[in-house]
Design an enzyme around this catalytic site. Structure first.
Site, PDB file in Angstrom:
ATOM      1  N   ARG A  55      -3.651 -46.169   2.110  1.00  0.00           N
ATOM      2  CA  ARG A  55      -3.061 -44.887   1.725  1.00  0.00           C
ATOM      3  C   ARG A  55      -2.527 -45.046   0.295  1.00  0.00           C
ATOM      4  O   ARG A  55      -2.549 -46.135  -0.259  1.00  0.00           O
ATOM      5  CB  ARG A  55      -1.988 -44.395   2.719  1.00  0.00           C
ATOM      6  CG  ARG A  55      -1.130 -45.395   3.410  1.00  0.00           C
ATOM      7  CD  ARG A  55      -0.154 -46.128   2.537  1.00  0.00           C
ATOM      8  NE  ARG A  55       0.652 -45.254   1.689  1.00  0.00           N
ATOM      9  CZ  ARG A  55       1.280 -45.646   0.598  1.00  0.00           C
ATOM     10  NH1 ARG A  55       1.178 -46.920   0.188  1.00  0.00           N
ATOM     11  NH2 ARG A  55       1.987 -44.819  -0.118  1.00  0.00           N
ATOM     12  N   GLY A  56      -2.045 -43.916  -0.260  1.00  0.00           N
ATOM     13  CA  GLY A  56      -1.656 -43.930  -1.670  1.00  0.00           C
ATOM     14  C   GLY A  56      -2.848 -43.458  -2.484  1.00  0.00           C
ATOM     15  O   GLY A  56      -3.986 -43.925  -2.262  1.00  0.00           O
ATOM     16  N   ALA A  57      -2.588 -42.533  -3.416  1.00  0.00           N
ATOM     17  CA  ALA A  57      -3.689 -41.841  -4.094  1.00  0.00           C
ATOM     18  C   ALA A  57      -4.694 -42.786  -4.789  1.00  0.00           C
ATOM     19  O   ALA A  57      -5.903 -42.709  -4.517  1.00  0.00           O
ATOM     20  CB  ALA A  57      -3.106 -40.828  -5.080  1.00  0.00           C
ATOM     21  N   ARG A  98      -8.902 -36.935   3.433  1.00  0.00           N
ATOM     22  CA  ARG A  98      -7.521 -36.483   3.135  1.00  0.00           C
ATOM     23  C   ARG A  98      -7.635 -35.527   1.938  1.00  0.00           C
ATOM     24  O   ARG A  98      -8.197 -35.902   0.912  1.00  0.00           O
ATOM     25  CB  ARG A  98      -6.594 -37.667   2.821  1.00  0.00           C
ATOM     26  CG  ARG A  98      -6.327 -38.556   4.036  1.00  0.00           C
ATOM     27  CD  ARG A  98      -5.160 -39.507   3.806  1.00  0.00           C
ATOM     28  NE  ARG A  98      -3.875 -38.851   3.924  1.00  0.00           N
ATOM     29  CZ  ARG A  98      -2.718 -39.440   3.581  1.00  0.00           C
ATOM     30  NH1 ARG A  98      -2.705 -40.654   3.071  1.00  0.00           N
ATOM     31  NH2 ARG A  98      -1.574 -38.791   3.726  1.00  0.00           N
ATOM     32  N   GLN A 206       6.900 -44.772   4.683  1.00  0.00           N
ATOM     33  CA  GLN A 206       6.316 -45.624   3.643  1.00  0.00           C
ATOM     34  C   GLN A 206       7.406 -46.276   2.783  1.00  0.00           C
ATOM     35  O   GLN A 206       7.205 -47.364   2.245  1.00  0.00           O
ATOM     36  CB  GLN A 206       5.377 -44.810   2.730  1.00  0.00           C
ATOM     37  CG  GLN A 206       4.120 -44.290   3.400  1.00  0.00           C
ATOM     38  CD  GLN A 206       4.301 -42.894   3.940  1.00  0.00           C
ATOM     39  OE1 GLN A 206       5.395 -42.486   4.315  1.00  0.00           O
ATOM     40  NE2 GLN A 206       3.227 -42.135   3.999  1.00  0.00           N
ATOM     41  N   ASP A 247       0.159 -37.488  -6.167  1.00  0.00           N
ATOM     42  CA  ASP A 247      -1.167 -37.382  -5.540  1.00  0.00           C
ATOM     43  C   ASP A 247      -2.068 -36.440  -6.309  1.00  0.00           C
ATOM     44  O   ASP A 247      -3.295 -36.505  -6.204  1.00  0.00           O
ATOM     45  CB  ASP A 247      -1.026 -36.901  -4.099  1.00  0.00           C
ATOM     46  CG  ASP A 247      -0.401 -37.998  -3.264  1.00  0.00           C
ATOM     47  OD1 ASP A 247       0.836 -38.089  -3.232  1.00  0.00           O
ATOM     48  OD2 ASP A 247      -1.161 -38.800  -2.701  1.00  0.00           O
ATOM     49  N   ASN A 257       3.257 -34.589  -4.403  1.00  0.00           N
ATOM     50  CA  ASN A 257       3.584 -35.957  -3.991  1.00  0.00           C
ATOM     51  C   ASN A 257       4.167 -35.911  -2.580  1.00  0.00           C
ATOM     52  O   ASN A 257       4.303 -34.834  -1.982  1.00  0.00           O
ATOM     53  CB  ASN A 257       4.577 -36.588  -4.986  1.00  0.00           C
ATOM     54  CG  ASN A 257       4.717 -38.088  -4.768  1.00  0.00           C
ATOM     55  OD1 ASN A 257       3.727 -38.791  -4.600  1.00  0.00           O
ATOM     56  ND2 ASN A 257       5.931 -38.589  -4.730  1.00  0.00           N
ATOM     57  N   LYS A 258       4.514 -37.083  -2.056  1.00  0.00           N
ATOM     58  CA  LYS A 258       5.019 -37.191  -0.674  1.00  0.00           C
ATOM     59  C   LYS A 258       6.087 -36.144  -0.405  1.00  0.00           C
ATOM     60  O   LYS A 258       6.973 -35.928  -1.233  1.00  0.00           O
ATOM     61  CB  LYS A 258       5.578 -38.601  -0.462  1.00  0.00           C
ATOM     62  CG  LYS A 258       6.142 -38.899   0.909  1.00  0.00           C
ATOM     63  CD  LYS A 258       5.216 -38.564   2.046  1.00  0.00           C
ATOM     64  CE  LYS A 258       3.846 -39.192   1.925  1.00  0.00           C
ATOM     65  NZ  LYS A 258       2.840 -38.568   2.831  1.00  0.00           N
TER      66      LYS A 258
HETATM   67  O1  MRU Z   1       0.590 -40.208   2.595  1.00  0.00           O
HETATM   68  P1  MRU Z   1       0.543 -41.308   1.579  1.00  0.00           P
HETATM   69  O2  MRU Z   1       1.288 -42.531   1.992  1.00  0.00           O
HETATM   70  O3  MRU Z   1      -0.862 -41.600   1.127  1.00  0.00           O
HETATM   71  O4  MRU Z   1       1.313 -40.692   0.335  1.00  0.00           O
HETATM   72  C1  MRU Z   1       1.416 -41.454  -0.833  1.00  0.00           C
HETATM   73  C2  MRU Z   1       2.242 -40.817  -1.875  1.00  0.00           C
HETATM   74  O5  MRU Z   1       2.700 -39.709  -1.759  1.00  0.00           O
HETATM   75  C3  MRU Z   1       2.383 -41.586  -3.163  1.00  0.00           C
HETATM   76  O6  MRU Z   1       3.611 -41.329  -3.753  1.00  0.00           O
HETATM   77  C4  MRU Z   1       1.267 -41.176  -4.117  1.00  0.00           C
HETATM   78  O7  MRU Z   1       0.019 -41.305  -3.503  1.00  0.00           O
HETATM   79  C5  MRU Z   1       1.265 -41.967  -5.367  1.00  0.00           C
HETATM   80  S1  MRU Z   1       0.692 -43.608  -5.103  1.00  0.00           S
HETATM   81  C6  MRU Z   1       0.646 -44.445  -6.567  1.00  0.00           C
END
Ligand code: MRU
Length: 365
Positions: A55-57, A98, A206, A247, A257-258
């Protein structure tokens, strides 16, 4: 990969040449277990993205690219034309695993463009070697970009400050080094001391499971707070700056973002705490209208349970958006590999787009 080394160096995802498969750190079992999962076909990659093993963009961007490479390797098509037709459904399926982080589509589209422009007309072993080399180069580029943007962003921080971050925009959210946490790594590398407050990021945690783990592993002074303690922490003057990842950043500077990021940015404005977003160019969406971007909604079960135990009546409804959108007026600066962008963002993002399209280098700020 495969051991618990410093996250200054660790890679979240790697191509395994011996078996032509992808190895990833399984982020669903951290911090209790450090486990590597292997994906040998597109379905396994899609499953790993959907279930958030990865996970994470930026990390899912590279996973998407490597997933499409697996599709090329599995293909028996004799020509490039047939190959492109054959892999198209896989490309679409990966991209829709996603919807919010644009990096996923970016990784798949870059790989498809490479196939179109660089692979030989007849599909062969050479095609397979070239595609593997390409996706490995995307992974390397991610780490280099993160180091570059982080070193620039670190200049915004002073010795002895306490920084709040949300979710995990660390090494684990990228191929390596991280964006928001990369900036903090570079602050430390520049010899400045800092304390970090990590918000836990309900419901998937997270912040608690990954950010606290990653930073503690690397010797940072990290304090975990519940998402509901963010306002109280700012009111008490405990937070000097906020840095988060993204994201998707739209052409006018809206930041996806999250979920919870918007609340933090609103509170930061009220308490005059600078609010920074750190993200590579692959996170910018130069075309879309922010109102049309799809925000992923995840299973209500993520909210109604903790550690598999029900914490709410089973029959109750739950609304579980995974992301939110922070408007540009709440963002102090955007940190990317081309420099630090201050408001107004729209003209600078327009220049970024021109440079990205022409493949130019140099600062835009
Ligand atoms: O749902 P996730 O854990 O994939 O969400 C991740 C985030 O929101 C991060 O802050 C974002 O992807 C930036 S990662 C460098």
């Amino acid at each position: 990969m495969g051991d618990k080394r410093s996250f200054y160096e660790q890679r979240t995802i790697e191509w395994d040449d011996k078996s032509n498969s992808i190895m990833m750190i399984d982020q669903t079992v951290l911090p209790n277990e450090f486990r590597i999962v292997r994906c040998s076909n597109v379905s396994e990659v899609i499953d790993a993205i959907k279930t958030m093993k990865i996970r994470g963009a930026p990390a899912i961007g590279v996973a998407g690219a490597m997933g499409l490479a697996l599709s090329v390797i599995a293909s028996t098509s004799s020509t490039k034309k047939k190959l492109l037709q054959e892999i198209e459904p896989d490309a679409i399926a990966i991209k829709s695993a996603r919807p919010t982080a644009i990096n996923l589509a970016w990784g798949v589209d870059k790989t498809a463009e490479f196939i179109q422009s660089e692979l030989p007309e007849m599909n062969s072993n050479e095609s397979k070697e070239k595609i593997v080399k390409f996706v490995k180069s995307l992974a390397d580029a991610d780490v280099n970009t993160n180091r570059k943007l982080s070193d620039q962003g670190a200049k915004l921080f002073r010795n002895g400050e306490t920084v709040l971050t949300h979710c995990n925009a660390g090494s684990l959210a990228t191929v390596g080094y991280g964006t928001a946490l990369g900036v903090l790594r570079s602050v430390a590398k520049q010899g400045k001391t800092l304390k970090v407050f990590a918000a836990e990021a309900r419901p998937v945690l997270q912040g608690a499971r990954l950010t606290a783990y990653e930073l503690a592993n690397d010797g940072f002074d990290v304090t975990l707070i519940s998402d509901t303690a963010i306002g109280a922490s700012m009111q008490k003057g405990l937070i000097d700056r906020v840095v988060v990842g993204a994201d998707r950043i739209t052409k006018d500077g809206h930041v996806f973002n999250k979920v919870g990021t918007y609340q933090i940015a609103t509170l930061a404005k009220r308490h005059r705490v600078p609010f920074y977003v750190a993200a590579p160019l692959s996170t910018f969406d130069f075309d879309a209208d922010w109102k049309k971007v799809k925000i992923e909604e995840r299973s209500p079960e993520e909210i109604k349970t903790i550690g598999g135990q029900h914490t709410a009546p089973e029959s109750v409804k739950a609304f579980n958006p995974a992301f939110d959108v922070t408007p540009p007026e709440l963002v102090t600066a955007i940190i990317c590999e081309k420099g630090i962008l201050a408001r107004p963002f729209a003209p600078k993002i327009k220049r970024l787009k021109r440079k990205a399209l022409k493949g130019l280098s140099g600062p835009v700020a």
